[in-house]
Design a protein around this motif. Structure first.
Motif, PDB file in Angstrom:
ATOM      1  N   ALA A 152      37.434  30.997  34.501  1.00  0.00           N
ATOM      2  CA  ALA A 152      37.905  31.640  33.634  1.00  0.00           C
ATOM      3  C   ALA A 152      39.401  31.955  34.236  1.00  0.00           C
ATOM      4  O   ALA A 152      39.323  32.801  34.839  1.00  0.00           O
ATOM      5  CB  ALA A 152      37.447  32.845  32.966  1.00  0.00           C
ATOM      6  N   GLN A 153      40.533  31.590  33.542  1.00  0.00           N
ATOM      7  CA  GLN A 153      41.895  32.012  33.975  1.00  0.00           C
ATOM      8  C   GLN A 153      42.343  33.034  33.118  1.00  0.00           C
ATOM      9  O   GLN A 153      42.696  32.689  31.589  1.00  0.00           O
ATOM     10  CB  GLN A 153      42.779  30.719  34.138  1.00  0.00           C
ATOM     11  N   SER A 154      42.748  34.166  33.514  1.00  0.00           N
ATOM     12  CA  SER A 154      43.517  35.177  32.638  1.00  0.00           C
ATOM     13  C   SER A 154      42.643  35.278  31.565  1.00  0.00           C
ATOM     14  O   SER A 154      43.154  35.274  30.295  1.00  0.00           O
ATOM     15  CB  SER A 154      44.844  34.972  32.429  1.00  0.00           C
ATOM     16  N   PRO A 155      41.356  35.617  31.627  1.00  0.00           N
ATOM     17  CA  PRO A 155      40.638  35.521  30.433  1.00  0.00           C
ATOM     18  C   PRO A 155      40.427  36.832  29.553  1.00  0.00           C
ATOM     19  O   PRO A 155      40.804  38.222  30.113  1.00  0.00           O
ATOM     20  CB  PRO A 155      39.211  35.327  31.042  1.00  0.00           C
ATOM     21  N   ILE A 156      40.112  36.800  28.297  1.00  0.00           N
ATOM     22  CA  ILE A 156      40.094  37.868  27.572  1.00  0.00           C
ATOM     23  C   ILE A 156      38.382  38.499  27.549  1.00  0.00           C
ATOM     24  O   ILE A 156      37.520  37.482  27.490  1.00  0.00           O
ATOM     25  CB  ILE A 156      40.491  37.823  26.060  1.00  0.00           C
ATOM     26  N   ALA A 157      38.376  39.599  27.649  1.00  0.00           N
ATOM     27  CA  ALA A 157      37.007  40.129  27.423  1.00  0.00           C
ATOM     28  C   ALA A 157      36.776  40.310  25.909  1.00  0.00           C
ATOM     29  O   ALA A 157      35.199  40.010  25.427  1.00  0.00           O
ATOM     30  CB  ALA A 157      36.893  41.665  28.217  1.00  0.00           C
ATOM     31  N   SER A 158      37.266  40.714  25.063  1.00  0.00           N
ATOM     32  CA  SER A 158      37.261  40.751  23.551  1.00  0.00           C
ATOM     33  C   SER A 158      38.473  40.846  22.957  1.00  0.00           C
ATOM     34  O   SER A 158      39.645  40.965  23.844  1.00  0.00           O
ATOM     35  CB  SER A 158      36.571  41.834  23.235  1.00  0.00           C
ATOM     36  N   LEU A 159      38.781  40.442  21.668  1.00  0.00           N
ATOM     37  CA  LEU A 159      40.098  40.599  21.118  1.00  0.00           C
ATOM     38  C   LEU A 159      40.752  42.161  21.081  1.00  0.00           C
ATOM     39  O   LEU A 159      41.810  42.155  21.517  1.00  0.00           O
ATOM     40  CB  LEU A 159      40.040  40.189  19.387  1.00  0.00           C
ATOM     41  N   VAL A 160      39.871  43.088  20.882  1.00  0.00           N
ATOM     42  CA  VAL A 160      40.275  44.439  21.043  1.00  0.00           C
ATOM     43  C   VAL A 160      40.842  44.808  22.435  1.00  0.00           C
ATOM     44  O   VAL A 160      41.774  45.469  22.496  1.00  0.00           O
ATOM     45  CB  VAL A 160      39.194  45.441  20.671  1.00  0.00           C
ATOM     46  N   ASP A 161      40.009  44.288  23.399  1.00  0.00           N
ATOM     47  CA  ASP A 161      40.485  44.588  24.942  1.00  0.00           C
ATOM     48  C   ASP A 161      41.717  43.813  24.961  1.00  0.00           C
ATOM     49  O   ASP A 161      42.824  44.129  26.018  1.00  0.00           O
ATOM     50  CB  ASP A 161      39.589  44.147  25.934  1.00  0.00           C
ATOM     51  N   CYS A 162      42.000  42.802  24.501  1.00  0.00           N
ATOM     52  CA  CYS A 162      43.443  42.233  24.642  1.00  0.00           C
ATOM     53  C   CYS A 162      44.374  42.792  24.086  1.00  0.00           C
ATOM     54  O   CYS A 162      45.743  42.728  24.462  1.00  0.00           O
ATOM     55  CB  CYS A 162      43.208  40.539  24.235  1.00  0.00           C
ATOM     56  N   LEU A 163      44.065  43.480  22.962  1.00  0.00           N
ATOM     57  CA  LEU A 163      45.085  44.091  22.252  1.00  0.00           C
ATOM     58  C   LEU A 163      45.179  45.478  22.335  1.00  0.00           C
ATOM     59  O   LEU A 163      45.548  46.467  21.349  1.00  0.00           O
ATOM     60  CB  LEU A 163      44.900  43.886  20.736  1.00  0.00           C
ATOM     61  N   GLN A 184      24.484  30.855  33.505  1.00  0.00           N
ATOM     62  CA  GLN A 184      23.756  30.678  34.951  1.00  0.00           C
ATOM     63  C   GLN A 184      24.488  29.934  35.822  1.00  0.00           C
ATOM     64  O   GLN A 184      24.134  29.744  36.914  1.00  0.00           O
ATOM     65  CB  GLN A 184      22.226  29.809  34.349  1.00  0.00           C
ATOM     66  N   SER A 185      25.471  29.388  35.452  1.00  0.00           N
ATOM     67  CA  SER A 185      26.251  28.568  36.380  1.00  0.00           C
ATOM     68  C   SER A 185      27.127  29.386  37.400  1.00  0.00           C
ATOM     69  O   SER A 185      27.159  30.550  36.890  1.00  0.00           O
ATOM     70  CB  SER A 185      27.455  27.632  35.629  1.00  0.00           C
ATOM     71  N   LYS A 186      27.585  28.758  38.243  1.00  0.00           N
ATOM     72  CA  LYS A 186      28.762  29.632  38.977  1.00  0.00           C
ATOM     73  C   LYS A 186      29.985  29.877  38.170  1.00  0.00           C
ATOM     74  O   LYS A 186      30.370  28.949  37.322  1.00  0.00           O
ATOM     75  CB  LYS A 186      29.082  28.844  40.327  1.00  0.00           C
ATOM     76  N   ILE A 187      30.800  31.167  38.348  1.00  0.00           N
ATOM     77  CA  ILE A 187      31.817  31.564  37.665  1.00  0.00           C
ATOM     78  C   ILE A 187      32.769  31.702  38.515  1.00  0.00           C
ATOM     79  O   ILE A 187      32.669  32.217  39.486  1.00  0.00           O
ATOM     80  CB  ILE A 187      31.532  32.660  36.891  1.00  0.00           C
ATOM     81  N   VAL A 188      34.481  31.367  38.093  1.00  0.00           N
ATOM     82  CA  VAL A 188      35.218  31.709  38.975  1.00  0.00           C
ATOM     83  C   VAL A 188      36.222  32.498  37.917  1.00  0.00           C
ATOM     84  O   VAL A 188      36.484  31.851  36.849  1.00  0.00           O
ATOM     85  CB  VAL A 188      35.848  30.604  39.607  1.00  0.00           C
ATOM     86  N   ILE A 189      36.716  33.731  38.262  1.00  0.00           N
ATOM     87  CA  ILE A 189      37.528  34.210  37.505  1.00  0.00           C
ATOM     88  C   ILE A 189      39.188  34.547  38.111  1.00  0.00           C
ATOM     89  O   ILE A 189      38.932  35.042  39.431  1.00  0.00           O
ATOM     90  CB  ILE A 189      37.223  35.713  37.014  1.00  0.00           C
ATOM     91  N   ILE A 190      40.136  34.108  37.574  1.00  0.00           N
ATOM     92  CA  ILE A 190      41.458  34.162  38.189  1.00  0.00           C
ATOM     93  C   ILE A 190      42.423  35.131  37.408  1.00  0.00           C
ATOM     94  O   ILE A 190      42.489  34.639  36.232  1.00  0.00           O
ATOM     95  CB  ILE A 190      42.050  32.997  38.513  1.00  0.00           C
ATOM     96  N   HIS A 191      42.961  36.123  37.972  1.00  0.00           N
ATOM     97  CA  HIS A 191      43.984  36.879  36.987  1.00  0.00           C
ATOM     98  C   HIS A 191      44.881  37.653  37.815  1.00  0.00           C
ATOM     99  O   HIS A 191      44.543  38.025  39.108  1.00  0.00           O
ATOM    100  CB  HIS A 191      43.032  37.948  36.272  1.00  0.00           C
ATOM    101  N   GLY A 192      46.204  37.714  37.421  1.00  0.00           N
ATOM    102  CA  GLY A 192      47.074  38.508  37.968  1.00  0.00           C
ATOM    103  C   GLY A 192      47.140  39.871  37.537  1.00  0.00           C
ATOM    104  O   GLY A 192      46.712  40.251  36.405  1.00  0.00           O
TER     105      GLY A 192
END
Length: 268
Positions: A152-163, A184-192
């Motif tokens: 998940a690159q620069s992911p949104i948690a929800s629309l309201v959290d993004c706005l 259940q799988s491995k997760i990678v989050i990348i965010h600036g």
């Protein structure tokens, strides 16, 4: 209400005229609804030295389409020595239908179903990678299927959290903070940390939702080029200081490629 939500989430779905792109396989796939057709592009590494390791399913952000991603995706296919697949969900490129939350999810599922059958894949052969609103599609898909890896690159948690800095009385959608709990799988989050499109706290909210006890089980490590890595259970959170939304692959290319390389190395 739905029109308002879609206008905010998908401000200007990018359409395009038919163009000729060399070495790019464009596959029109009819999804369950008669009015919706998804365009899929497949990139096979040309100079591969061994059997393709994975098939990467990339779900792009709402400011592009598969045609504008042509050279970038071919570069990634070669760099990661893996088959690279991306698609335009409904409302983008030459795909038909309307851009909505549900059509993004349907498009993701149908593309997954197509590549699994077309290339005779198992779920553990597939990595899903989503950027921005595309990360919402990646986490939704991963919440239903036990894939190899969810990036998940620069992911949104929800629309309201993004706005959060915009006045909005619409119904909250794209509830990735709920979907991540089911992955259940491995997760990678990348965010600036300087992301002014999808604020950085969207990622911290996702992590809090993934593990309420994260402060007790998190290992924080300093990495090269200023990157910070937090590991929580099967989740790796790469923090790129001062990185924005559009410049991770360019101005912070060295840091970004390090994060991705480390993520793929864990899959070997």
């Amino acid at each position: 209400m739905k029109k308002a939500v879609n206008k905010i989430a998908f401000p200007k779905p990018i359409k395009t005229e038919t163009v000729q792109i060399h070495d790019l396989r464009i596959i029109p796939v009819q999804i369950k609804r008669k009015t919706e057709r998804v365009q899929i592009s497949v990139y096979e590494p040309k100079n591969i030295k061994f059997k393709t390791r994975f098939t990467i399913l990339y779900i792009h952000a709402n400011d592009t389409n598969i045609y504008s991603l042509d050279s970038v995706m071919q570069k990634y296919a070669e760099f990661y020595q893996s088959r690279f697949v991306t698609f335009d969900s409904c409302g983008y490129g030459l795909s038909s239908g309307k851009a909505t939350e549900k059509s993004l999810y349907r498009s993701s599922l149908e593309t997954y179903g197509y590549i699994k059958e077309a290339f005779n894949l198992q779920n553990q052969d597939i990595i899903v990678w989503g950027k921005s609103i595309g990360a919402a599609g990646a986490m939704y898909l991963s919440s239903l299927l036990n894939l190899k890896l969810c990036i998940a690159q620069s992911p949104i948690a929800s629309l309201v959290d993004c706005l959060i800095n915009t006045r909005c009385w619409c119904k909250n959608t794209f509830l990735s903070f709920q979907h991540i709990r089911k992955i259940q799988s491995k997760i990678v989050i990348i965010h600036g940390t300087a992301d002014d499109v999808v604020p950085f706290f969207n990622s911290t909210k996702l992590i809090d939702s993934y593990s309420k006890d994260r402060r007790e089980c998190t290992v924080v490590e300093g990495k090269p080029n200023g990157i910070i890595l937090e590991t929580i259970k099967d989740l790796s959170f790469y923090i790129i200081p001062d990185g924005g939304h559009y410049d991770l692959e360019t101005d912070y290319a060295q840091q970004f490629e390090y994060c991705m390389t480390q993520s793929f190395r864990q899959m070997q």
